[in-house]
Every structure is written in C-alpha cells, then in structure tokens.
Design a protein around this motif. Structure first.
Motif, short mmCIF file in Angstrom:
data_model
loop_
_atom_site.label_atom_id
_atom_site.label_comp_id
_atom_site.label_asym_id
_atom_site.label_seq_id
_atom_site.Cartn_x
_atom_site.Cartn_y
_atom_site.Cartn_z
N VAL A 6 0.88 -1.17 0.00
CA VAL A 6 0.00 0.00 0.00
C VAL A 6 0.92 1.22 0.00
N ARG A 7 0.34 2.36 -0.38
CA ARG A 7 1.14 3.58 -0.45
C ARG A 7 0.40 4.71 0.26
N ALA A 8 1.15 5.54 0.97
CA ALA A 8 0.54 6.67 1.68
C ALA A 8 1.35 7.93 1.41
N ARG A 9 0.62 9.02 1.34
CA ARG A 9 1.26 10.34 1.27
C ARG A 9 1.15 10.94 2.68
N ILE A 10 2.28 11.30 3.25
CA ILE A 10 2.34 11.70 4.65
C ILE A 10 2.86 13.13 4.75
N ILE A 47 6.21 13.02 2.59
CA ILE A 47 6.72 11.65 2.40
C ILE A 47 5.69 10.88 1.57
N GLU A 48 6.19 10.15 0.59
CA GLU A 48 5.37 9.11 -0.02
C GLU A 48 6.10 7.80 0.19
N ALA A 49 5.41 6.86 0.82
CA ALA A 49 6.05 5.59 1.16
C ALA A 49 5.11 4.45 0.80
N GLU A 50 5.68 3.37 0.24
CA GLU A 50 4.87 2.21 -0.06
C GLU A 50 5.57 0.95 0.41
N THR A 79 -2.62 10.06 4.04
CA THR A 79 -3.73 9.71 3.16
C THR A 79 -3.27 8.64 2.17
N GLY A 80 -4.14 7.73 1.83
CA GLY A 80 -3.80 6.68 0.88
C GLY A 80 -3.72 7.22 -0.54
N VAL A 81 -2.74 6.73 -1.29
CA VAL A 81 -2.58 7.09 -2.70
C VAL A 81 -2.28 5.81 -3.48
N PRO A 82 -2.43 5.83 -4.81
CA PRO A 82 -2.18 4.61 -5.58
C PRO A 82 -0.72 4.14 -5.48
N VAL A 83 -0.57 2.83 -5.45
CA VAL A 83 0.76 2.22 -5.46
C VAL A 83 1.43 2.49 -6.80
N ARG A 84 2.73 2.88 -6.74
CA ARG A 84 3.45 3.19 -7.97
C ARG A 84 4.49 2.15 -8.32
N GLY A 85 4.76 1.22 -7.42
CA GLY A 85 5.74 0.19 -7.71
C GLY A 85 7.17 0.62 -7.56
N ASP A 86 7.44 1.65 -6.75
CA ASP A 86 8.81 2.08 -6.51
C ASP A 86 9.61 0.95 -5.88
#
Length: 758
Positions: A6-10, A47-50, A79-86
C-alpha cells in the motif's frame, strides 16, 4: 504469502527542516523495507512511502513518537494514494509552490559529536570555529527565507568544498543536508580586529585569550549578536567594562567553562544542571555561592548570578585556551539593542572593546541570550529569546485570521498567531529609542515573511504613548482592512498565563507589576480580576496613590515613599528617607496637594519601591525593578514569619496598612530584614485573601498569577501556598516570562478568542 503493498502520502508539520528529518526518514524507510521518497516543501516534510501496511504503521508511529532530537512534530497526517511500484527510497529535491507553513528551528548549542571533533587533532575540523552538523549550530539567526536550504541562509556565500559536499549529499552522514556545514577550506573565517577595524596578527583565539587574561575588554561575535567579554575575576577589567558600557549596577552574565566551574559560582541543582547543559543553553540564575571567584562588579549587591555554558565553537575554543570564567554581556550601550552587524558593532562598541573576535558569516536576525530560573523543578523564564525563538506554542484558542500581537513598551516581544500556533519573537528590548524601534519593525517583517503570514488583526496595548501601540495605529491607518483590537495590559498578562497553560478561563487572576494603563485612566499594577480570554472584570485592587513626577517616580523610589506616607496620613518627621531627600521631599509633598494633576497608580511594583526606600535600601534605581530585587534579598535573611495585617474595604486592598506597619517598626528600631520579611508576608497574605474571596464570590477554583512582580519568588511562593491551601488550582508561567515579555502572547490569545466569538 507476502503482504500486499500500500502507499501513503504523509505530511509532517512542525520544526522538521534543518534538524536531520529527511535522513531520519530515509533510515527508517530502509529499516522497514519501504520505497518512495521524502522531500522538504513550503509546509514542512512530505513523504510518499509504499510497502506493507504494518511497515507504514511503524513509520507513522516513529514519526510521531521518536523524531530527531531537534525536531518538534506538531502534526502527522497520512492519506492513501495509488501504489506506484517504486523499488527504492530517495531523498527528493526541495520544492516551494504554495503558502509557506514550515517552521524554522531555534539556534542550538554545539553537540557532543561536534565538540569531540573540534578537540581531535586528527580530525579535519580540529579547532574549526564553525563546526556544525544536523544536530546543532545556527538556525534562526542565519535564515533568510524558506524552505530551509543553504541558499536561504547567510551561508549562501560560502560554496562547499568537495569533502563537505560529499558529506552533505550522503544520507548516512551526520552532516547530510546540514545547511551551515563547512570546514577550514570552505567556511567563514575567524579574525581578530583592533578597535579601529585593522587586522591583528597571530592566532585569533590565542591572542584574544591573552588580551582577556591581561585584563582587556573584548567584543565577541556570537550566534545572535556581539557580546562584550572580560575576565570575570578581574576587578579592574569588569569595573572598566561596566563604566564604558554605562551600566551602573545591573548584573552581568558570566560564561563558565563547564558545569563544575558553574557550581563554584552558584548553587546548581539537577534542574539548573539540565538547563545549563541543554541544547538551548540559556543564562540560568543561580543563588550565588559565598566566596564565588567573581569580581564585585559582576553583580553588585545581588545574591544571584546569571551563568551560562559555551554554546558555540568559538566560545569553547576561547574558554579552552583561557581556562577561566568570563563576563559575557550583550554588545551594546545601556538601553540599545544588541549589535549584530559588523560595521555597526565596530562603530558602537569601538569605544568599549579593545579588540573584536569576529568572522565573516553574517547574522540575519539579532537574538539576545535567554534567561531563566528553575523554580520547584520547573523553568521560570525571565527572557525568552535565543534557543527558543521561533519555536511555536500551541494555545487553547484558534485564530480565524492571522494576528500580530504588538507587545508592550518594556522588555518587548511581538507575537504572530497562525491558527492555534503562537510564535513569540526573540527579545527586542525596551522600545525607547529609534534603533530599538527599527529592530522591532524589521523583526516583525522578517518573521512574517518566514511564516508567510500577513496579519489581519493587530492586537495592542491600551497605553497611547507606547511605541508598540503607535506602530499598530500607524500601520492600520496605512493598510486599510487591518483590524485593531486593544487589549488591557493586565488582561494580556493573565491571558498569557492562561494560554500557555492551555486554558481559556474564566479564572481568577492576580496581576502585579510596575505599571499598566487601566481603562479608568489610572495606572494599574496590583489587580485581582475575573478573567477569560474574551474579557475581564476587576474585583479587587491595591489602593491608589499618587505617582509624583510620573516616570521620575519610577527612577526615584523615595518619591513613592513620600506618596504612600501622604496617602496614609503618616508624618514623615524623623524618618531617614525624608531627611536624605530634603528639600525635594517638601516639593513633592506640595505637588501632591497642589492643583497640578498627578498620575495615580495601584502598582504593586511601586509599593515595593516605597518600602525599599523607607527601610533605607535604595532611594534611586539604575535599572527596572532594582529596589524590589534588593528588598527581596534583604528579606531572605529571615525565614517564614507573620506578616503585617491588611484590611479590606470591599474590593480595595488597604496596602496603606503595610506602610503604616513598616513605619511603626522603623520607629521602634526593628531591623530592615525583619521589616522586609513582614512586608512580603503581609502582601502575599492580602493578595491571596483577595483571590480566595473572589473565587468564593464567583464559584471559580483556578487562579492565574502574572506580572513582573511575580519574578519575586518569595511573593510567588507565598501567594501560591496560601491559594493551594485554600483548595484552589494555581497557574503560573513556565514557557513565557511573567513580565512584559509575555504580553504579546496574551494579546494574540485575547484577539483570537474575541474574533472567534464575534
């Protein structure tokens, strides 16, 4: 089966730039197996972390509960954001596109790691006067803009060498993105100048230390301005510094090499030790030790001494070389703001200092040293400035629009309220001359720009002659749409106490200080109020007396003795204070019965002045509050004792009963320390009794104590004990001064609450 990503923008808000936050996040992400990025922007850290939900939860917990030492996290929002596959975690470049909301860290004392390198002959920064890292060094005083990057500091003119740039860009290094990072090859240069500005040969530190050891006076460029230094044990040097600075009696602060040296000067308990060695490195007032190795002129007639420890590499190097305690006092003449610009310092201090230990890193914002006491294990601020500013205080009210609190006349600070965050300024000083007023207006403009705040409301004192009030009125006239809210002086004192304790009221408040403009035209200063952030009601006060000569009576306490004797119908015949000040005494008596209008005051501070003069402690003062300080010290020779009885006429506290009792004891030859102790006890009993009566009459059970007179710990403890014994909850200051330095916080709290109710 692996947990899905999952990915979140913090968004992380607070003091999160310039404190090692991005490398901290980078390291956490590595430990938790997260991918994404971290970056600074105009509002803090993004921060964006997945990765796994469990890892993201652990990241959020760490951000809130264990941030870097210098960080102050006020909010973490995800907040949740789409997974980007980083597949990796990176530190992205800073960006700034919207309104600025990031916070700047206060200046911080040199950390243990940098000190170890400073003293290591094999380290490339050995004896480097500007050694710093992510965990320490200059911040607020060098910042010119945000986001907090090197180009927005006064280090912009010092390009990093290859070695420093390597450290700066290495996420695993202690100096990763430490904006002031430098070394002897690329940093500022320390130099020693003569009083006329010419360079002096030799090693600057060693030569400066020899000058001090020989009894010279030295100007030293610090974090927030220049200081004046002299050997603290050298009688002639300290006396000469005092004479050149035109500072007759006000105590000097001293810089001790370490905690052990500080303990030879004053009593250092666990609380004092913690403050002295903290990253804020304030001046801490210590009870002076008998036989402390200090010149008499350091703190004449004072049983306390202000002590601090080195907080910059230059301080450490100088005291390492000298191995002695030095006076370190603000670089100015009396009543002027501290000098912080090099040319100005040479011009203003050239007649005081024999040499200047200086450098070419500019100081953007001047900031005096902070001063505090430790009271019952808690900090009790006297001056909040370097090491604290611009750290915000969260208060119990939210401003619908940005507010600027313009502060008072003496010990001025201003304060910007943005939402629920109050940003008290550094100590500006007494607004009594053009130079201080310029420093005041520049400080308002600069802090407003850093916070990206344009005030919609100006909160100001009611006194029409305060320069801070005139600033508010003039600015509102020039900027249509700005709203003005006048806040009564003692309402602001008590509102500041409520706000910093997270309260909104109503409560009972005791406000005791020198003078404050009352809505009835009387100069208040000994008040018991029912108070909330939205208003106040006067319930009791000290009886009013003349202030003969106006401001002159503040500088000459014997005039207040004459006023109180006149008000109580007491014959001055045979009293030493009248004899010492004849024939002016007769003129003052005539003034009080003439048709000439004389100001009237209920001031507790002026009552202290009167008693100090009556018992022969001081007829004239050389700094604000001197007579009261010395009266408190006189009383310290006596333990707890019964106080003089004080009566009440409704809401009138008959303080004249105290004066009559003082005179009666004087006529029977009672010693001054016992009179002083009985006066203190009588006054704190009367104030507490008035507050207890007010609480019973209103049904309230909280009492706030504020105003500069409560810097008197004998009075503070006496009032607090009696209120607590009566079952009342007592609020005192611990984050802002009880003196006029806290007025601006009270002003913005009142303005915000008033605006929110409208």
């Amino acid at each position: 089966m692996s947990e899905p990503s999952v990915r979140a923008r913090i968004r992380v808000s607070g003091i999160v730039q310039g404190v090692g936050f991005r490398p901290f996040v980078h390291g956490l992400a590595g430990e938790l197996g997260l991918a994404g990025f971290v970056s600074n922007d105009e509002s803090g850290v993004i921060i964006e972390a997945e990765g796994s939900a469990h890892a993201l939860d652990a990241l959020l917990t760490a951000l809130r509960d264990r941030p870097p030492a210098l960080a102050l996290v006020t909010d973490v929002a995800a907040t949740g954001v789409p997974v980007r596959g980083d597949t990796a975690f990176a530190i992205a470049p800073s960006s700034a596109h919207g309104p600025r909301a990031t916070l700047i860290s206060p200046d911080t004392a040199t950390c243990a790691d940098c000190l170890a390198e400073l003293r290591d002959p094999f380290d490339r920064r050995y004896r480097h006067p500007f050694i710093t890292c992510t965990n320490c060094g200059p911040r607020f005083t060098i910042v010119t803009g945000v986001p907090y990057d090197r180009v927005a500091t006064t280090m912009a003119g010092f390009p990093m060498c290859t070695a420093c740039a390597t450290e700066y860009h290495d996420p695993g290094d202690r100096r990763f993105h430490a904006q002031p990072v430098c070394c002897p090859d690329c940093g500022p240069t320390l130099r020693l100048l003569g009083a006329d500005g010419h360079h002096l040969s030799g090693d600057p530190i060693a030569t400066a230390a020899r000058m001090l050891a020989d009894g010279g006076v030295l100007a030293v460029k610090g974090l927030g301005g220049y200081h004046l230094a002299a050997l603290a044990g050298h009688e002639q040097a300290v006396a000469e510094l005092r004479a050149r600075k035109h500072r007759e009696d006000k105590p000097f602060a001293v810089l001790a090499p370490g905690l052990d040296a500080a303990a030879t000067l004053g009593q250092v308990g666990p609380g004092e030790a913690a403050e002295l060695t903290s990253r804020r490195a304030p001046i801490v007032l210590l009870r002076r030790r008998l036989g402390a190795p200090l010149a008499a002129a350091v703190a004449p007639g004072n049983d306390h001494v202000g002590v601090m420890l080195p907080y910059t590499p230059v301080h450490h190097l100088l005291l390492d070389e000298l191995a002695a305690t030095i006076v370190l006092t603000s670089g100015n003449l009396s009543d002027e703001p501290i000098a912080h610009l090099d040319d100005d310092a040479l011009a203003r201090l050239g007649g005081i200092a024999g040499a200047f230990l200086t450098h070419d890193r500019p100081i953007r914002t001047r900031a005096d040293d902070s001063v505090l006491r430790v009271v019952a294990g808690r900090t009790y601020p006297i001056r909040r400035s370097r090491g604290y500013t611009p750290e915000p205080l969260r208060i119990g009210v939210t401003a619908p629009e940005p507010v600027l609190g313009c502060g008072a006349e003496l010990k001025n600070t201003f304060c910007i309220l943005r939402g629920a965050e109050a940003f008290p300024s550094h100590h500006v000083g007494d607004l009594e001359n053009a130079e201080t007023l310029r420093a005041y207006t520049d400080g308002i403009e600069h802090l407003g720009r850093l916070l990206d705040v344009t005030p919609a409301v100006l909160a100001h004192d009611l006194h029409p002659e305060y320069l801070s009030t005139k600033y508010a009125l003039d600015r509102a006239a020039a900027e249509p749409g700005l709203r003005l809210i006048g806040v009564q002086h003692h309402h602001a004192h008590l509102a500041a106490c409520l706000a910093e304790n997270g309260e909104t009221g109503p409560a009972i408040g005791i406000a005791c200080d020198g003078l404050g403009y009352g809505p009835d035209g009387v100069l208040w200063g000994g008040e018991v109020l029912q108070v909330s952030l939205t208003g106040f009601r006067r319930l009791a006060h000290l009886e009013p007396v003349p202030l003969p000569g106006g401001v002159t009576a503040i500088r000459q306490p014997w005039r207040m003795a004459a006023a109180w004797l006149h008000a109580t119908g007491t014959d001055p015949a045979g009293l030493a204070v009248a004899a010492r000040n004849a024939p002016l005494w007769t003129q003052v008596e005539k003034l009080m019965v003439s048709d000439v209008e004389v100001p009237v005051t209920t001031s507790a501070g002026r009552l202290f002045d009167a008693v100090a003069a009556l018992v022969g402690i001081r007829d004239r003062v050389n700094y604000e509050g001197q007579a009261a300080v010395e009266l408190e010290q006189c009383a310290s020779a006596v333990g707890e004792c019964d106080g003089y009885p004080v009566g009440f006429d409704g809401g009138l506290i008959r303080a004249g009963d105290l004066v009559r009792a003082v005179v009666a004891d004087l006529r029977t030859g009672t010693a001054a320390p016992l009179i002083a102790a009985r006066f203190h006890a009588g006054l704190h009993d009367a104030l507490a009794a008035a507050a207890v009566r007010a609480a019973a009459g209103t049904g309230l059970d909280v009492v706030a104590l504020s105003g500069g007179v409560f810097q008197n710990l004998r009075l503070l403890h006496g009032v607090s004990r009696r209120l607590t014994a009566a079952g009342l909850r007592v609020l005192v200051h611990s984050r802002m001064p009880c003196n006029d330095g806290g007025i601006s916080l009270g002003q913005v709290a009142v303005a915000a609450a008033t605006s929110a109710r409208a």
